[in-house]
Design a protein around this motif. Sequence first.
Motif, mmCIF file in Angstrom:
data_model
loop_
_atom_site.group_PDB
_atom_site.id
_atom_site.type_symbol
_atom_site.label_atom_id
_atom_site.label_comp_id
_atom_site.label_asym_id
_atom_site.label_seq_id
_atom_site.Cartn_x
_atom_site.Cartn_y
_atom_site.Cartn_z
ATOM 1 N N THR A 154 8.943 -7.437 -10.400
ATOM 2 C CA THR A 154 8.134 -8.657 -10.406
ATOM 3 C C THR A 154 7.629 -8.959 -9.005
ATOM 4 O OG1 THR A 154 9.453 -9.501 -12.233
ATOM 5 C CG2 THR A 154 8.134 -11.099 -11.023
ATOM 6 N N MET A 155 8.518 -8.811 -8.024
ATOM 7 C CA MET A 155 8.108 -9.080 -6.649
ATOM 8 C C MET A 155 7.038 -8.102 -6.189
ATOM 9 S SD MET A 155 11.592 -10.243 -4.762
ATOM 10 C CE MET A 155 11.984 -12.001 -4.778
ATOM 11 N N ARG A 156 7.176 -6.851 -6.594
ATOM 12 C CA ARG A 156 6.168 -5.861 -6.221
ATOM 13 C C ARG A 156 4.814 -6.177 -6.854
ATOM 14 N NH1 ARG A 156 7.867 -0.809 -4.891
ATOM 15 N NH2 ARG A 156 6.639 0.121 -6.530
ATOM 16 N N MET A 157 4.857 -6.749 -8.056
ATOM 17 C CA MET A 157 3.596 -7.128 -8.701
ATOM 18 C C MET A 157 2.977 -8.339 -7.998
ATOM 19 S SD MET A 157 4.025 -6.326 -12.755
ATOM 20 C CE MET A 157 5.558 -7.177 -13.060
ATOM 21 N N ILE A 158 3.812 -9.262 -7.545
ATOM 22 C CA ILE A 158 3.293 -10.414 -6.787
ATOM 23 C C ILE A 158 2.576 -9.921 -5.541
ATOM 24 C CG2 ILE A 158 3.964 -12.436 -5.408
ATOM 25 C CD1 ILE A 158 6.335 -12.802 -7.379
ATOM 26 N N LEU A 159 3.137 -8.879 -4.921
ATOM 27 C CA LEU A 159 2.615 -8.386 -3.647
ATOM 28 C C LEU A 159 1.524 -7.327 -3.812
ATOM 29 C CD1 LEU A 159 6.094 -8.235 -1.983
ATOM 30 C CD2 LEU A 159 4.247 -9.786 -1.375
ATOM 31 N N GLY A 160 1.080 -7.134 -5.044
ATOM 32 C CA GLY A 160 -0.028 -6.216 -5.266
ATOM 33 C C GLY A 160 0.341 -4.748 -5.134
ATOM 34 N N LEU A 161 1.634 -4.452 -5.065
ATOM 35 C CA LEU A 161 2.039 -3.047 -4.919
ATOM 36 C C LEU A 161 2.021 -2.353 -6.271
ATOM 37 C CD1 LEU A 161 4.965 -3.451 -2.372
ATOM 38 C CD2 LEU A 161 2.664 -2.582 -1.927
ATOM 39 N N ASP A 162 2.476 -3.072 -7.294
ATOM 40 C CA ASP A 162 2.418 -2.554 -8.659
ATOM 41 C C ASP A 162 1.455 -3.432 -9.453
ATOM 42 O OD1 ASP A 162 4.367 -0.892 -7.776
ATOM 43 O OD2 ASP A 162 5.749 -1.246 -9.436
ATOM 44 N N GLU A 163 0.732 -2.808 -10.326
ATOM 45 C CA GLU A 163 -0.222 -3.533 -11.160
ATOM 46 C C GLU A 163 0.466 -3.859 -12.487
ATOM 47 O OE1 GLU A 163 -3.946 -5.186 -11.346
ATOM 48 O OE2 GLU A 163 -3.065 -4.095 -9.661
ATOM 49 N N PRO A 164 0.395 -5.117 -12.942
ATOM 50 C CA PRO A 164 0.999 -5.421 -14.252
ATOM 51 C C PRO A 164 0.284 -4.629 -15.349
ATOM 52 C CG PRO A 164 0.354 -7.447 -13.098
ATOM 53 C CD PRO A 164 -0.216 -6.300 -12.316
#
Lengths: 276, 317
Positions: free
Chosen positions: B43-53
């Motif tokens: 979830t944190m990685r998605m907040i930071l744009g590293l992973d795309e939901p």
Amino acid sequence: MSTAAPTAPAVVARTGGRVTQANVVRSEWTKLWSLRSTRWSLAVAVVAMIGLAVGISAVQMSRWASTSAQDKAVYDSIDVGVGGYHLAQLAIGVLGVLAISGEYATGMIRSSFMAVPKRLPVLWAKLAVYCSVVFALMLVATFVAFFATQAIVAGHHVQHGIGDPHALRAVVGTALFLTVLGALGLGLGALVRNTAGGIAAFVGLLFVLPGITALLPHSTADAVNPYLPLNAGFTITTSTFEDSHHLSTFGGFAVFCAYTLIVIVVASVRLVRRDA
Amino acid sequence: MIEIEHVTKRYGEKVAVDDLSFVVRPGIVTGFLGPNGAGKSTTMRMILGLDEPTTGTVRVNGRAYRDLEAPLHEIGAMLEARAIHTGRSAFHHLLAMAQTHGIGRARVDEVIDLVGLGSVARKRAGGFSMGMGQRLGIASALLADPRTVILDEPVNGLDPEGILWIRNLLKRLAAEGRTVFLSSHLMSEMALTAEHLIIVGRGRLIADTTVEEVVAQASADGVVRVRSPAAASLRDTLVGQAGVTVASPERDLLEVRGVAAGRIGELAALQGVALYELTPVRASLEDAYMRLTGDAVEYRTGERPATAVDARVEVAA
């Protein structure tokens, strides 16, 4: 438990501005020079460029009296002068791969993409910084190697001036070839995102492929060989490839550039789409 | 403000985050709690744009992280996994990060002092201890003086001194009015710093609540501990009351559920029974947390995870 009231934040950004391509280039400059592997690899490339030419020339000249007339006839002090790229290209290519695969290996890529979430500016900045550094350094090294070689061989009157046909083009061409080669390494590193894989791809594409085409029937191999990346790229570095086995000087280099461009385009698409 | 709306993230067959929605409100410390593998880091990685939901949207201050012009000024993050090149010095790492936003050297030196890395700033980060690496991560997060700070498991693997340092830092960040979003799998850590709690398990939202509410809910069916020389007769009286259960772990000790401490005192007085102790045992956060996530623990040993019996923090009400 926090006792802070949910009021407007008291903290305001005090310094700095937005992410710009110029800022990212400055950042990548710092990144490149703050790693030991950079200094080592570039030092190896410079020493190879100059050392190989000087060393081979010195040995050849010391045996010049016993050299056959046939060998003397094909001796070309331009090719010897710039020939250090055969060794330098490995250092330049591997460092190109490392420039980005090292970030994936260590997790640094996450910091890079958190700071520059559009991602592509990171790739462009890496290419710009690395290519500039390689070109500047290799241009100087190749000139030094060229003039040192001519000085060594002058005693036997086989030297060339920089104004002779092909000489300047070969010197500048060698620096250009190594620059594009560095970009190819970086592109492969970005594509494969793994150091071992990136280096394997680099070595495979450039050095293993020719061995494989050698297994093919001669007619097929002759048709394919000129288009192999390294054979195409070499055309700009040498004064003597004016035969049917190679593409033209600039045509070959253009093919080499095209391969590099394809790798970089594919890598850039993946860079934006994939999770970091 | 961080807004997560119906976010699902799949890695192949595996669903890491499953239709998760919550909001991290500005100006408070929000704890992000869940067992290992609950999807916190994802979830944190998605907040930071590293992973795309895979589906759903994540917005930071109203925009996708990728569209932020100066992301480090808005969110500073320290991820659990190291995000630092091991061959580079702390100083050069921070300098390179700063340069992307046109931040000057002075600020780099400032954050190095802030986290106490002055003496090792020029050494390769690869040789850093866990605690030093964590401090460098914090320095990166605070580099651009962001209004929101995201920290993924900041106390993981730290020695007591390091844990204390992080706790004090979190308190200071909160006191400065920053939004802090903090993940942990330890409820006890959250109790010390967080105001609001987002609890997840197996990628799903379990609770979006406050620390106080969690404790209050857990205490609703709380235990009252009664010590008396006439425990046996008191027990008989209490068991007669509706909805009351009594356990007797020791000869003169009762653990009573379903009746308030005051009522037990009255009953004892009526009987003329002396009480040596009458303590409402407030459920620890750890207890409450275990109850909430008990079914959502992904990796489990044969038995249920130990509940509070051995790790209970007792707070007299």
